[in-house]
Motif scaffolding. Sequence first.
Motif, mmCIF file in Angstrom:
data_model
loop_
_atom_site.group_PDB
_atom_site.id
_atom_site.type_symbol
_atom_site.label_atom_id
_atom_site.label_comp_id
_atom_site.label_asym_id
_atom_site.label_seq_id
_atom_site.Cartn_x
_atom_site.Cartn_y
_atom_site.Cartn_z
ATOM 1 N N ARG A 261 -46.733 53.500 -48.878
ATOM 2 C CA ARG A 261 -46.129 54.645 -49.566
ATOM 3 C C ARG A 261 -47.170 55.568 -50.179
ATOM 4 O O ARG A 261 -47.047 56.780 -50.098
ATOM 5 C CB ARG A 261 -45.151 54.146 -50.627
ATOM 6 N N HIS A 262 -48.176 55.011 -50.812
ATOM 7 C CA HIS A 262 -49.181 55.855 -51.465
ATOM 8 C C HIS A 262 -50.023 56.552 -50.389
ATOM 9 O O HIS A 262 -50.436 55.918 -49.403
ATOM 10 C CB HIS A 262 -50.075 54.988 -52.350
ATOM 11 N N PRO A 263 -50.293 57.873 -50.545
ATOM 12 C CA PRO A 263 -51.093 58.568 -49.525
ATOM 13 C C PRO A 263 -52.445 57.897 -49.255
ATOM 14 O O PRO A 263 -52.908 57.870 -48.112
ATOM 15 C CB PRO A 263 -51.291 59.966 -50.133
ATOM 16 N N GLY A 296 -55.683 63.796 -64.272
ATOM 17 C CA GLY A 296 -54.530 63.616 -63.398
ATOM 18 C C GLY A 296 -54.714 62.432 -62.473
ATOM 19 O O GLY A 296 -55.340 61.435 -62.835
ATOM 20 N N CYS A 297 -54.187 62.540 -61.273
ATOM 21 C CA CYS A 297 -54.344 61.466 -60.294
ATOM 22 C C CYS A 297 -55.774 61.500 -59.771
ATOM 23 O O CYS A 297 -56.234 62.539 -59.282
ATOM 24 C CB CYS A 297 -53.353 61.668 -59.143
ATOM 25 N N SER A 298 -56.473 60.368 -59.848
ATOM 26 C CA SER A 298 -57.895 60.396 -59.468
ATOM 27 C C SER A 298 -58.081 60.588 -57.958
ATOM 28 O O SER A 298 -59.168 60.896 -57.498
ATOM 29 C CB SER A 298 -58.605 59.137 -59.948
ATOM 30 N N PHE A 299 -56.994 60.463 -57.182
ATOM 31 C CA PHE A 299 -57.105 60.668 -55.734
ATOM 32 C C PHE A 299 -56.865 62.132 -55.353
ATOM 33 O O PHE A 299 -57.071 62.517 -54.198
ATOM 34 C CB PHE A 299 -56.100 59.744 -55.016
ATOM 35 N N HIS A 300 -56.497 62.984 -56.330
ATOM 36 C CA HIS A 300 -56.026 64.315 -55.924
ATOM 37 C C HIS A 300 -57.071 65.159 -55.182
ATOM 38 O O HIS A 300 -56.709 65.905 -54.268
ATOM 39 C CB HIS A 300 -55.380 65.078 -57.104
ATOM 40 N N PRO A 301 -58.392 65.048 -55.485
ATOM 41 C CA PRO A 301 -59.324 65.880 -54.713
ATOM 42 C C PRO A 301 -59.358 65.526 -53.213
ATOM 43 O O PRO A 301 -59.823 66.316 -52.393
ATOM 44 C CB PRO A 301 -60.678 65.595 -55.366
ATOM 45 N N ARG A 302 -58.874 64.345 -52.861
ATOM 46 C CA ARG A 302 -58.935 63.915 -51.459
ATOM 47 C C ARG A 302 -57.541 63.816 -50.827
ATOM 48 O O ARG A 302 -57.434 63.462 -49.648
ATOM 49 C CB ARG A 302 -59.602 62.527 -51.376
ATOM 50 N N CYS A 303 -56.504 64.066 -51.612
ATOM 51 C CA CYS A 303 -55.153 63.751 -51.139
ATOM 52 C C CYS A 303 -54.544 64.897 -50.326
ATOM 53 O O CYS A 303 -54.445 66.028 -50.812
ATOM 54 C CB CYS A 303 -54.249 63.446 -52.336
ATOM 55 N N PRO A 304 -54.083 64.616 -49.109
ATOM 56 C CA PRO A 304 -53.457 65.669 -48.297
ATOM 57 C C PRO A 304 -52.099 66.111 -48.839
ATOM 58 O O PRO A 304 -51.573 67.141 -48.426
ATOM 59 C CB PRO A 304 -53.311 65.008 -46.917
ATOM 60 N N ARG A 305 -51.500 65.328 -49.765
ATOM 61 C CA ARG A 305 -50.170 65.656 -50.302
ATOM 62 C C ARG A 305 -50.233 66.178 -51.732
ATOM 63 O O ARG A 305 -49.197 66.292 -52.392
ATOM 64 C CB ARG A 305 -49.283 64.397 -50.271
ATOM 65 N N ALA A 306 -51.442 66.487 -52.224
ATOM 66 C CA ALA A 306 -51.571 66.840 -53.649
ATOM 67 C C ALA A 306 -50.720 68.048 -54.029
ATOM 68 O O ALA A 306 -50.576 69.000 -53.249
ATOM 69 C CB ALA A 306 -53.037 67.094 -53.984
ATOM 70 N N VAL A 309 -49.031 69.273 -60.166
ATOM 71 C CA VAL A 309 -48.953 68.269 -61.232
ATOM 72 C C VAL A 309 -50.025 67.181 -61.076
ATOM 73 O O VAL A 309 -50.461 66.564 -62.047
ATOM 74 C CB VAL A 309 -47.528 67.630 -61.280
ATOM 75 N N CYS A 310 -50.483 66.989 -59.849
ATOM 76 C CA CYS A 310 -51.409 65.877 -59.573
ATOM 77 C C CYS A 310 -52.752 66.051 -60.276
ATOM 78 O O CYS A 310 -53.438 65.065 -60.552
ATOM 79 C CB CYS A 310 -51.625 65.721 -58.069
ATOM 80 N N SER A 311 -53.155 67.303 -60.540
ATOM 81 C CA SER A 311 -54.446 67.499 -61.210
ATOM 82 C C SER A 311 -54.269 67.579 -62.732
ATOM 83 O O SER A 311 -55.227 67.782 -63.458
ATOM 84 C CB SER A 311 -55.121 68.771 -60.695
ATOM 85 N N ALA A 326 -48.116 54.161 -57.605
ATOM 86 C CA ALA A 326 -48.494 55.094 -58.682
ATOM 87 C C ALA A 326 -48.798 56.437 -58.037
ATOM 88 O O ALA A 326 -49.935 56.706 -57.635
ATOM 89 C CB ALA A 326 -49.707 54.560 -59.437
ATOM 90 N N CYS A 327 -47.752 57.257 -57.881
ATOM 91 C CA CYS A 327 -47.913 58.549 -57.209
ATOM 92 C C CYS A 327 -46.768 59.454 -57.625
ATOM 93 O O CYS A 327 -45.610 59.024 -57.658
ATOM 94 C CB CYS A 327 -47.908 58.322 -55.692
ATOM 95 N N HIS A 328 -47.099 60.720 -57.929
ATOM 96 C CA HIS A 328 -46.055 61.660 -58.367
ATOM 97 C C HIS A 328 -45.007 61.925 -57.292
ATOM 98 O O HIS A 328 -43.898 62.364 -57.614
ATOM 99 C CB HIS A 328 -46.704 63.002 -58.762
ATOM 100 N N LEU A 329 -45.317 61.676 -56.033
ATOM 101 C CA LEU A 329 -44.341 61.932 -54.978
ATOM 102 C C LEU A 329 -43.059 61.131 -55.192
ATOM 103 O O LEU A 329 -42.001 61.499 -54.694
ATOM 104 C CB LEU A 329 -44.930 61.575 -53.609
ATOM 105 N N TYR A 330 -43.164 60.002 -55.911
ATOM 106 C CA TYR A 330 -42.010 59.108 -56.071
ATOM 107 C C TYR A 330 -41.372 59.211 -57.447
ATOM 108 O O TYR A 330 -40.410 58.505 -57.741
ATOM 109 C CB TYR A 330 -42.445 57.656 -55.798
HETATM 110 S S1 SF4 Z 1 -49.474 63.103 -54.147
HETATM 111 FE FE1 SF4 Z 1 -50.476 63.490 -56.076
HETATM 112 S S2 SF4 Z 1 -50.121 61.651 -57.281
HETATM 113 FE FE2 SF4 Z 1 -49.709 61.127 -55.158
HETATM 114 S S3 SF4 Z 1 -51.639 60.353 -54.415
HETATM 115 FE FE3 SF4 Z 1 -51.608 62.510 -53.881
HETATM 116 S S4 SF4 Z 1 -52.662 63.459 -55.573
HETATM 117 FE FE4 SF4 Z 1 -52.091 61.425 -56.267
#
Ligand code: SF4
Length: 337
Positions: A261-263, A296-306, A309-311, A326-330
């Motif tokens: 589920r998590h990107p 924010g989410c520490s993965f956001h600089p690399r996340c294709p779904r950011a 709110v993620c930053s 642990a992801c805002h998408l859910y």
């Molecule tokens: S969608 Fe947002 S919260 Fe979910 S992993 Fe990507 S940056 Fe993080």
Amino acid sequence: MKELLKVTGLNVVFDTPAGRVHANRGINLMVNENETLGLMGESGCGKTVLFLSLLRLQQPGRIVSGSIVFDGRDLTKLTTSEMQQVRGRQIALVPQDHSTALNPAFTVGQQLNEALLVRDNGGGLWKTSLIGCSGRGSQAFQEEVKAVLGELALGDLVDTGRLLGRYPHQLSGGIRQRVLIAMALLGHPRMLIADEPTTALDRASRVQTLEVLNRLCERMTMLIISHDLDAIRTTCERVAVMYGGRIIETGPMLSVFRNPRHPYTRLFLSCQKFSRGDVLPEVTGDVLNLIDFPLGCSFHPRCPRAMPVCSELEPAEVHVDDTMVACHLYATGETTC
Ligand code: SF4
Ligand SMILES: Nc1ncnc2c1ncn2[C@@H]1O[C@H](COP(=O)(O)OP(=O)(O)O)[C@@H](O)[C@H]1O
Ligand SMILES: [Mg+2]
């Protein structure tokens, strides 16, 4: 199922000249008795620090907050001597690097004997060397070691007497790995932690080590860190995925592997599936700097779904079906993204 280990809000830091490294950030993790949990994540995300912290061996790192409840006792509150009763006897660790974990100056027999001395009397190698490894000849030692080596399929593979007289440099990586597992088992621990047990092994040794771990999973609680997803797939009932010092997804192994589920979990698992001629998949961007990580989410600089709110906001842990993510998408109650 009885809960054996519960880690709540664990924060571990290293104070370095470059700044404070936040190696574990608010770790929440639970392991049931007789369950095998696999921990996955890229290098440097904090897996080894977490497992060392369970034994309070994370120095020079410091546990700054959180609890580690094992069989009803909070290990963070135990005295040094109480912790010594836990290490090896309650929780045993098979360390990450089999090529350096054994003492090159002592034979396998002496080192296995040490494991028994530590278990029975709180002794150590210094004592073993002073008394000339007296326990090695004893009937009890021989029988106990033989039983453990047999369980690890080392009894058939090499002559036990010759193995006990050998120094670590005279052994293959696979045999060294199994000697380390044997040392851990001699303490009769309730939980075994194996840190990258199949790393740096040739194919045959890797398969043999996996067989051994599979057998052990049947009778004890295990935690396995591995980059080797086949190792996780074949041994673990549940998995936890770590990114930047946090657990970002946990769930039954099949659910997470079939429907990550998590990107980050999706990208991490997709890196293992490619055929000849494919463009090699990768999780693009830099590995997270654990001294100066983003808001924010520490993965956001690399996340294709950011999303915006993620930053800004660190995502909370959300339960979706049988997994935690642990992801805002859910956050809005979505079950898949
Ligand atoms: S969608 Fe947002 S919260 Fe979910 S992993 Fe990507 S940056 Fe993080
Ligand atoms: N002794 C140390 N001093 C400073 N930083 C450390 C030390 N040990 C580990 N770290 C840092 O803690 C983080 C997590 O390391 P580790 O748990 O070994 O990662 P891995 O997931 O590869 O096992 C890394 O950023 C690492 O640099
Ligand atoms: Mg490691």
